[in-house]
Design a protein around this motif. Structure first.
Motif, PDB file in Angstrom:
ATOM      1  N   ALA A 341      73.253  45.924 -62.125  1.00 20.96           N
ATOM      2  CA  ALA A 341      74.327  46.914 -61.984  1.00 20.96           C
ATOM      3  C   ALA A 341      74.170  47.763 -60.733  1.00 20.96           C
ATOM      4  O   ALA A 341      74.522  48.940 -60.730  1.00 20.96           O
ATOM      5  N   ARG A 342      73.657  47.153 -59.677  1.00 24.76           N
ATOM      6  CA  ARG A 342      73.546  47.859 -58.405  1.00 24.76           C
ATOM      7  C   ARG A 342      74.772  47.555 -57.544  1.00 24.76           C
ATOM      8  O   ARG A 342      75.199  46.395 -57.471  1.00 24.76           O
ATOM      9  N   PRO A 343      75.347  48.544 -56.863  1.00 24.96           N
ATOM     10  CA  PRO A 343      76.401  48.252 -55.891  1.00 24.96           C
ATOM     11  C   PRO A 343      75.816  47.516 -54.701  1.00 24.96           C
ATOM     12  O   PRO A 343      74.729  47.864 -54.217  1.00 24.96           O
ATOM     13  N   VAL A 344      76.500  46.494 -54.235  1.00 25.56           N
ATOM     14  CA  VAL A 344      75.989  45.624 -53.176  1.00 25.56           C
ATOM     15  C   VAL A 344      76.985  45.594 -52.024  1.00 25.56           C
ATOM     16  O   VAL A 344      78.194  45.505 -52.242  1.00 25.56           O
ATOM     17  N   ASP A 370      82.039  48.539 -40.031  1.00 27.93           N
ATOM     18  CA  ASP A 370      82.505  48.273 -41.397  1.00 27.93           C
ATOM     19  C   ASP A 370      81.348  48.282 -42.386  1.00 27.93           C
ATOM     20  O   ASP A 370      81.485  48.758 -43.519  1.00 27.93           O
ATOM     21  N   PHE A 371      80.205  47.736 -41.963  1.00 29.12           N
ATOM     22  CA  PHE A 371      79.058  47.700 -42.864  1.00 29.12           C
ATOM     23  C   PHE A 371      78.596  49.126 -43.196  1.00 29.12           C
ATOM     24  O   PHE A 371      78.308  49.448 -44.355  1.00 29.12           O
ATOM     25  N   ALA A 372      78.544  49.988 -42.182  1.00 25.87           N
ATOM     26  CA  ALA A 372      78.128  51.364 -42.416  1.00 25.87           C
ATOM     27  C   ALA A 372      79.111  52.090 -43.322  1.00 25.87           C
ATOM     28  O   ALA A 372      78.709  52.818 -44.249  1.00 25.87           O
ATOM     29  N   HIS A 373      80.411  51.899 -43.106  1.00 28.71           N
ATOM     30  CA  HIS A 373      81.420  52.533 -43.957  1.00 28.71           C
ATOM     31  C   HIS A 373      81.292  52.057 -45.403  1.00 28.71           C
ATOM     32  O   HIS A 373      81.452  52.841 -46.349  1.00 28.71           O
ATOM     33  N   ALA A 374      81.028  50.756 -45.581  1.00 27.35           N
ATOM     34  CA  ALA A 374      80.904  50.214 -46.938  1.00 27.35           C
ATOM     35  C   ALA A 374      79.679  50.795 -47.643  1.00 27.35           C
ATOM     36  O   ALA A 374      79.736  51.140 -48.827  1.00 27.35           O
ATOM     37  N   VAL A 375      78.565  50.922 -46.938  1.00 26.33           N
ATOM     38  CA  VAL A 375      77.358  51.498 -47.547  1.00 26.33           C
ATOM     39  C   VAL A 375      77.604  52.948 -47.927  1.00 26.33           C
ATOM     40  O   VAL A 375      77.210  53.395 -49.022  1.00 26.33           O
ATOM     41  N   LEU A 376      78.258  53.705 -47.074  1.00 29.84           N
ATOM     42  CA  LEU A 376      78.558  55.108 -47.395  1.00 29.84           C
ATOM     43  C   LEU A 376      79.482  55.208 -48.603  1.00 29.84           C
ATOM     44  O   LEU A 376      79.331  56.103 -49.441  1.00 29.84           O
ATOM     45  N   ALA A 377      80.428  54.289 -48.728  1.00 29.65           N
ATOM     46  CA  ALA A 377      81.295  54.277 -49.914  1.00 29.65           C
ATOM     47  C   ALA A 377      80.483  53.964 -51.167  1.00 29.65           C
ATOM     48  O   ALA A 377      80.676  54.579 -52.224  1.00 29.65           O
ATOM     49  N   ALA A 378      79.562  52.994 -51.071  1.00 26.50           N
ATOM     50  CA  ALA A 378      78.740  52.625 -52.222  1.00 26.50           C
ATOM     51  C   ALA A 378      77.795  53.748 -52.623  1.00 26.50           C
ATOM     52  O   ALA A 378      77.401  53.851 -53.790  1.00 26.50           O
ATOM     53  N   LEU A 379      77.412  54.606 -51.669  1.00 22.93           N
ATOM     54  CA  LEU A 379      76.526  55.719 -51.972  1.00 22.93           C
ATOM     55  C   LEU A 379      77.222  56.820 -52.761  1.00 22.93           C
ATOM     56  O   LEU A 379      76.552  57.677 -53.347  1.00 22.93           O
ATOM     57  N   HIS A 380      78.552  56.798 -52.781  1.00 23.90           N
ATOM     58  CA  HIS A 380      79.303  57.796 -53.543  1.00 23.90           C
ATOM     59  C   HIS A 380      79.141  57.473 -55.032  1.00 23.90           C
ATOM     60  O   HIS A 380      79.576  56.415 -55.496  1.00 23.90           O
ATOM     61  N   THR A 385      78.726  53.509 -58.998  1.00 22.66           N
ATOM     62  CA  THR A 385      78.410  53.204 -60.398  1.00 22.66           C
ATOM     63  C   THR A 385      79.435  52.268 -61.012  1.00 22.66           C
ATOM     64  O   THR A 385      79.090  51.322 -61.732  1.00 22.66           O
ATOM     65  N   ALA A 386      80.711  52.496 -60.719  1.00 23.42           N
ATOM     66  CA  ALA A 386      81.776  51.646 -61.270  1.00 23.42           C
ATOM     67  C   ALA A 386      81.671  50.218 -60.743  1.00 23.42           C
ATOM     68  O   ALA A 386      81.815  49.245 -61.499  1.00 23.42           O
ATOM     69  N   VAL A 387      81.418  50.080 -59.440  1.00 28.44           N
ATOM     70  CA  VAL A 387      81.279  48.736 -58.866  1.00 28.44           C
ATOM     71  C   VAL A 387      80.040  48.046 -59.430  1.00 28.44           C
ATOM     72  O   VAL A 387      80.059  46.838 -59.710  1.00 28.44           O
ATOM     73  N   GLY A 388      78.959  48.790 -59.624  1.00 30.31           N
ATOM     74  CA  GLY A 388      77.754  48.198 -60.205  1.00 30.31           C
ATOM     75  C   GLY A 388      77.986  47.668 -61.602  1.00 30.31           C
ATOM     76  O   GLY A 388      77.519  46.578 -61.956  1.00 30.31           O
ATOM     77  N   ARG A 389      78.734  48.423 -62.409  1.00 24.44           N
ATOM     78  CA  ARG A 389      79.039  47.950 -63.770  1.00 24.44           C
ATOM     79  C   ARG A 389      79.898  46.706 -63.733  1.00 24.44           C
ATOM     80  O   ARG A 389      79.692  45.763 -64.515  1.00 24.44           O
ATOM     81  N   ALA A 390      80.887  46.683 -62.839  1.00 23.09           N
ATOM     82  CA  ALA A 390      81.723  45.484 -62.716  1.00 23.09           C
ATOM     83  C   ALA A 390      80.900  44.290 -62.250  1.00 23.09           C
ATOM     84  O   ALA A 390      81.128  43.148 -62.690  1.00 23.09           O
ATOM     85  N   ALA A 391      79.936  44.534 -61.366  1.00 21.62           N
ATOM     86  CA  ALA A 391      79.074  43.452 -60.893  1.00 21.62           C
ATOM     87  C   ALA A 391      78.244  42.880 -62.032  1.00 21.62           C
ATOM     88  O   ALA A 391      78.107  41.658 -62.169  1.00 21.62           O
TER      89      ALA A 391
END
Length: 429
Positions: A341-344, A370-380, A385-391
């Motif tokens: 359940a980790r965001p990737v 784009d990679f940096a923006h995606a990591v910053l979004a995942a850190l929110h 948490t929601a993306v990790g649960r879906a994963a």
């Protein structure tokens, strides 16, 4: 692992009669444990283990690897099982056992061959070639140019011509090998698609039964890994246990070089952008071996190298986000992180043949911004948490051992396996 998982699964719904070779003392120590899953079992003794891979005797000579000779005791036992038990399902898990499964063609049975040796590495969904084509026969690697040949070589045109000739010969050989079987199983989806295209006459008998993720071992934190990591701040974890981050001239040099390239790219091109907005973030690199010689990416600001790691799960538990910037297919650590359940955040190439199945439940990014923006979004926290649960839900539904072995049941019973629809990716727009 694959054979063991299949055996344990099949013992729940079938009477299993297992015949196999027991090569050494290590194997023999497990014989008593294996017997509990079988109605009957026969262990043929072989003093010298067969090598897993034997190279061909010529570029175009198609030298065949040596096969283990037929064992008289095992052959008699198989004949007795055929005569007394009349099995209706026969599954051969390796080339050595295939001749025994094809005994008594006069008796009706659904005969299935596991061909997970085709397609190179089990999780290398995009760069499969003919390195292991046909039960360990070494042909040519990464045929076809577009599937992994790095850069242009002066002799590339000649090399591709030689590859094409080798491939055609191997394809005809494998068509002959696959033809006697009611079904053939492969654990690489890309290899299944290519073989179906190349062998249309038996395309309906080639099936994808993937290796799975142990979703019990790789599960969200339940308190087993409560001890925090030995530093503060939010953690960005590089997916998987990396190979040596040296210059790549050791064993496993291709993977080591690919790992080092991905880590260096992320540490120098992406991490500074992340730390400019979130200075407490730290990139963690885990490796089984001791710290490599200089230079290595741990010298970069905000990068920590954890050497001597044997179990990556505690690091996954405490990671705020897991990144996989690999340019070569490396989906297993991505799926393990998703199972926990980790965001990737991953580069598209890292997912290999699994991209269309999991791309909806992680972030895909290519260039550093784009990679940096995606990591910053995942850190929110709420979004990550929601993306990790879906994963986690995605892995449970489609990539666990239970999901894969349900496909094995369908093949053994001759049922049609539906292919999942492609999901829309989560990308940055």
């Amino acid at each position: 692992m694959r054979a063991w998982r299949m055996l344990r699964h099949l013992s729940g719904g079938y009477r299993v009669h297992l015949g196999c070779f027991s090569d050494d003392s290590v194997n023999r120590r497990h014989e008593g444990f294996i017997r509990q899953f079988c109605h009957s079992v026969f262990f043929a003794r072989r003093d010298v283990p067969m090598p897993r891979r034997i190279s061909a005797s010529g570029l175009l000579g198609l030298g065949r690897p040596q096969r283990a000779g037929r064992d008289a005791g095992l052959e008699a036992w198989v004949e007795r099982v055929w005569n007394e038990r009349r099995p209706t399902r026969v599954l051969a898990l390796c080339a050595t056992m295939a001749p025994y499964a094809l005994m008594r063609p006069d008796l009706p049975a659904r005969r299935v061959r596991d061909r997970s040796d085709i397609g190179g590495e089990s999780w290398d969904g995009e760069s499969w070639g003919s390195e292991n084509w046909g039960g360990g026969d070494r042909g040519v690697e990464n045929w076809g140019g577009e599937y992994g040949i790095d850069g242009w070589r002066p002799t590339q045109a000649i090399w591709r011509w030689l590859q094409t000739r080798e491939l055609r010969a191997l394809m005809l050989l494998d068509q002959h090998r696959l033809a006697p079987w009611d079904a053939s199983l492969l654990n690489c989806r890309h290899a299944v698609e290519r073989l179906r295209h190349l062998l249309p006459g038996i395309a309906d008998r080639i099936h994808h039964v993937p290796d799975g993720i142990d979703t019990i071992r790789f599960s969200p934190n339940d308190g087993r890994h409560a001890k925090p990591l030995p530093f503060g701040g939010r953690t960005i974890l590089m997916a998987g246990l990396l190979e040596s981050l040296g210059d790549g001239r050791t064993d496993g040099q291709r993977k080591a070089a690919a790992d080092a390239d991905a880590v260096n790219w992320f540490a120098t091109q992406v991490l500074p952008r992340i730390r400019s907005a979130a200075p407490d973030c730290r990139l963690i690199l885990t490796t089984r071996g001791m710290a490599p010689g200089q230079p290595h990416p741990a010298a970069c600001t905000g990068v920590t190298l954890a050497a001597g790691v044997q179990d990556v799960r505690p690091w996954l538990t405490h990671a705020a986000v897991v990144v996989a910037p690999f340019r070569r297919p490396n989906p297993r650590p991505v799926l393990e992180a998703m199972a926990m359940a980790r965001p990737v955040v991953a580069a598209p190439a890292a997912l290999g043949g699994y991209r269309e199945q999991i791309e909806q439940d992680l972030w895909l990014a290519g260039d550093p911004v784009d990679f940096a923006h995606a990591v910053l979004a995942a850190l929110h926290p709420p979004l990550g948490t929601a993306v990790g649960r879906a994963a986690r839900a995605r892995v449970l539904a489609s990539h666990s051992w239970e999901a894969g072995l349900a496909r094995l049941d369908a093949v053994l019973e001759g049922r049609v396996i539906a292919r999942p629809e492609r999901a829309r990716p989560m990308t940055l727009g």
